[in-house]
Motif scaffolding. Structure first.
Motif, short mmCIF file in Angstrom:
data_model
loop_
_atom_site.label_atom_id
_atom_site.label_comp_id
_atom_site.label_asym_id
_atom_site.label_seq_id
_atom_site.Cartn_x
_atom_site.Cartn_y
_atom_site.Cartn_z
N LEU A 115 36.31 36.25 50.99
CA LEU A 115 36.63 37.38 50.12
C LEU A 115 35.61 37.44 48.99
N LEU A 137 50.49 34.21 47.51
CA LEU A 137 50.38 34.60 48.92
C LEU A 137 51.14 33.60 49.80
N GLY A 150 52.71 39.21 42.93
CA GLY A 150 51.53 39.74 43.63
C GLY A 150 50.37 38.76 43.63
N GLN A 151 50.43 37.72 42.82
CA GLN A 151 49.36 36.72 42.76
C GLN A 151 49.70 35.50 43.60
N GLU A 170 35.30 33.64 47.76
CA GLU A 170 36.33 32.62 47.96
C GLU A 170 36.89 32.72 49.36
N GLU A 171 37.63 31.69 49.72
CA GLU A 171 38.31 31.65 51.02
C GLU A 171 39.29 32.82 51.10
N PHE A 172 39.27 33.56 52.21
CA PHE A 172 40.25 34.63 52.40
C PHE A 172 41.49 34.02 53.03
N LEU A 173 42.65 34.38 52.51
CA LEU A 173 43.92 33.81 53.01
C LEU A 173 44.71 34.93 53.68
N LEU A 226 39.17 45.89 50.53
CA LEU A 226 40.64 45.80 50.38
C LEU A 226 41.09 47.02 49.59
N ILE A 272 46.47 33.11 43.51
CA ILE A 272 45.15 33.72 43.38
C ILE A 272 44.99 34.36 42.00
N ASP A 273 43.78 34.80 41.70
CA ASP A 273 43.47 35.62 40.52
C ASP A 273 43.72 34.89 39.20
N GLN A 322 43.87 47.80 42.12
CA GLN A 322 43.71 46.60 41.32
C GLN A 322 42.68 46.77 40.20
N SER A 323 42.57 45.71 39.39
CA SER A 323 41.66 45.75 38.24
C SER A 323 40.21 45.55 38.66
N ASN A 324 40.00 44.92 39.81
CA ASN A 324 38.65 44.69 40.31
C ASN A 324 38.55 45.27 41.72
N LYS A 366 34.99 39.00 45.54
CA LYS A 366 35.68 39.68 44.43
C LYS A 366 34.62 40.19 43.46
N GLU A 381 42.22 35.08 36.36
CA GLU A 381 41.47 35.73 35.27
C GLU A 381 42.27 35.93 34.00
N1 LIG Z 1 41.77 34.79 48.61
C1 LIG Z 1 42.48 35.85 49.00
N2 LIG Z 1 42.95 35.94 50.25
C2 LIG Z 1 43.67 37.03 50.66
N3 LIG Z 1 43.92 38.09 49.88
C3 LIG Z 1 43.47 38.06 48.63
C4 LIG Z 1 42.73 36.94 48.11
N4 LIG Z 1 42.41 37.20 46.83
C5 LIG Z 1 42.92 38.42 46.56
N5 LIG Z 1 43.55 38.93 47.64
C6 LIG Z 1 44.22 40.24 47.73
O1 LIG Z 1 43.56 41.13 46.86
C7 LIG Z 1 44.46 41.65 45.87
C8 LIG Z 1 43.76 41.73 44.54
O2 LIG Z 1 43.20 40.47 44.21
P1 LIG Z 1 43.17 39.94 42.73
O3 LIG Z 1 42.38 38.68 42.66
O4 LIG Z 1 44.59 39.88 42.23
O5 LIG Z 1 42.35 41.10 42.03
P2 LIG Z 1 42.53 41.84 40.65
O6 LIG Z 1 41.91 40.94 39.62
O7 LIG Z 1 41.77 43.08 40.85
O8 LIG Z 1 44.01 42.08 40.40
C9 LIG Z 1 45.63 40.66 45.87
O9 LIG Z 1 46.82 41.29 45.51
C10 LIG Z 1 45.65 40.17 47.29
O10 LIG Z 1 46.42 41.04 48.08
#
Ligand SMILES: Nc1ncnc2c1ncn2[C@@H]1O[C@H](COP(=O)(O)OP(=O)(O)O)[C@@H](O)[C@H]1O
Ligand SMILES: O=P(O)(O)O[C@H]1O[C@H](CO)[C@@H](O[C@H]2O[C@H](CO)[C@@H](O)[C@H](O)[C@H]2O)[C@H](O)[C@H]1O
Length: 476
Positions: free
Chosen positions: A162, A340, A337-338, A214-217, A146, A349-350, A150-152, A164, A352
């Protein structure tokens, strides 16, 4: 299958990896200039070209701080053209002298090798997968990195899974893993299902949480992109007013409901306690401390310091007067952004917490309204970003300029209101009934954002500063 290596395979690479590491978005230089870097855990996951090396490095900084970083490195005698953008450097010496070392997450072949190696479940010192789901991970799906800044890092397998990758791994228990596991076990429909967690047991790195599956959305655009687009439509639309309903507001409302649902499940899964007056005073002290640190980094905050600090003290007094305040596990860094907007509604999502906060701060139970405050701040960000995008595309006449600003403001107010209504409707604490904590939490968030923007996106600093200005005005 990964094999931990005693042989110092990574040392010859360190001179070329160090400058590259500093350029990564996930590299945190809060510890000041680099003083040294050494491998903590190294394993060769695939030993034929292209080679896949997994590593955790420890950086040491001049102020004494240390930080772990996780890398997946590819090595091959000649890098194919399609991977040119992933190149890091030519290996100066050692076992792979003259080969190219590159960012392996960008190589679908190596990410496929990694998943297959994890599925075999015979790690010998390399990363180890602990599955959460009874079903085996689907190997054989096409991986892609992806590209979100981002931070990760995240690799998606066939739009189903997905992976991470925690770039700054920490020892467990891990906030996000704990939260997603609990939410998955309780069949929460507002979050992605957790399939497994990646650990290492290699000497020196025992118990480090390296990542999760994790499940990708799949979505066409995330909540942030969707909202900013809607702001643009609203700002340069032809109508004379911003409608109180319609546009994004119905989505903002269902988003509020989704956040309340997640809070309810988290309250069931983790302890929820009443905050004592002493704890609230301590929280206010911490907010004041964060404010002082932020002022050091962002001098423009200084003129607001006493008025923002008064909002924190109001919060401590409010709890001290016996007003009930509860703390529980929350999302911790909630913004558009967290979220969807999937075909089945919003998913969050996310989990952390805020990446710029210490592990201890992120792990502390918090008021649910902190997440609400985070999302309210995000509506402000979306309004400003949408307005800026319109201004970049057309140079409005002076009268129109003012109208654009008014429309962006109206968008923000209406969507914040709709979000709050949705949150309260679905059983969340009604933010209108808690103005004192809300103001303190919004201010604390805006101060955090000011520091975040100063570090990563100085062009955006005016957005949180504008919010701090407005919030400070409440205290005259
Ligand atoms: N389960 C998911 N399904 C679809 N897209 C995801 C999912 N998790 C993360 N993403 C995408 O990845 C990006 C970064 O994920 P995130 O968990 O927020 O990472 P970070 O900790 O690096 O910010 C999100 O903005 C989103 O677009
Ligand atoms: O990387 P994370 O998603 O964990 O969060 C960090 O980066 C976010 C920006 O990507 C930052 O969010 C801020 O900017 C957003 C717009 O890009 C906005 O919607 C948020 O409201 C605002 O806080 C987040 O603060 C930071 O922790």
């Amino acid at each position: 299958m990964s094999v931990a290596v005693a042989e110092p395979v990574l040392e010859p690479l360190l001179p070329v990896l160090t400058p590259w590491l500093r350029t990564r978005r996930w590299y945190g230089d809060a510890g000041g200039p680099l003083d040294g870097i050494r491998p903590v855990v190294v394993s060769v996951v695939h030993d034929d070209a292209p080679v896949l090396v997994h590593a955790v490095l420890r950086t040491r900084h001049r102020n004494g701080a240390e930080q772990l970083y996780q890398l997946f490195l590819g090595l091959c005698p000649e890098l194919p053209e399609r991977l040119a953008g992933a190149a890091i450097a030519t290996v100066p010496e050692g076992r792979w002298q003259g080969w190219t070392v590159y960012e392996a997450t960008e190589d679908p072949a190596l990410m496929g090798v990694l998943l297959r190696s994890l599925a075999v479940r015979e790690p010998r010192g390399g990363p180890r997968l602990e599955p959460t789901s009874p079903h085996p991970l689907p190997v054989g799906l096409v991986p892609r990195l992806l590209t979100a800044d981002q931070s990760n890092s995240a690799v998606v397998y066939g739009d189903r899974l997905l992976f991470k990758i925690y770039r700054r791994p920490e020892p467990g228990p891990h906030l996000e893993v704990e939260a997603l596991r609990a939410l998955t076990e309780r069949h929460c429909t507002r979050t992605p299902a957790l399939h497994g967690t990646l650990y290492t047991d290699a000497p020196g790195g025992e118990g480090l949480v390296l990542g999760l599956f994790e499940e990708f959305l799949p979505v066409e655009a995330d909540g942030w992109e969707t909202a900013v687009r809607q702001v643009g439509d609203c700002v340069d639309g032809t109508g004379t007013t911003v409608p109180a309903t319609g546009g994004f507001t119905s989505r903002a409302r269902t988003l509020g409901q989704a956040v309340a649902e997640v809070h309810t499940v988290l309250a069931d899964a983790f302890p929820r306690t009443r905050v004592t007056p002493g704890e609230a005073a301590e929280e206010a002290r911490l907010m004041n401390r964060r404010l002082s640190l932020a002022v050091d980094e962002v001098p423009a905050l200084d003129r607001y310091r006493s008025r923002i600090s008064a909002l924190y003290d109001d919060y401590a007094r409010h709890a001290g007067r016996g007003c009930p305040v509860f703390a529980q596990r929350v999302h911790g860094d909630l913004h558009l952004g967290q979220a969807l907007p999937t075909a089945d509604g919003w998913r969050l999502i996310d989990f952390e917490g805020e990446p710029e906060r210490s592990a201890a701060e992120r792990a502390a139970p918090q008021h649910v309204l902190r997440d609400v405050a985070g999302m309210l701040r995000s509506f402000d960000y979306a309004a400003r970003a949408g307005l800026a995008a319109v201004r970049r595309s057309v140079e409005p006449a002076p009268g129109l300029r003012l109208r654009h600003i008014r429309r962006a403001d109206a968008w923000m107010v209406r969507n914040r209101r709709a979000f709050i209504a949705g949150y309260a409707e679905a059983g969340g604490a009604d933010p209108w009934c808690h103005p004192v904590p809300m103001r303190a939490f919004e201010a604390d968030k805006a101060v955090y954002e000011a520091m975040y923007e100063a570090r990563h996106r100085p062009d955006w600093l005016s957005i949180p500063l504008g919010a701090v200005h407005r919030l400070a005005a409440v205290r005259g």
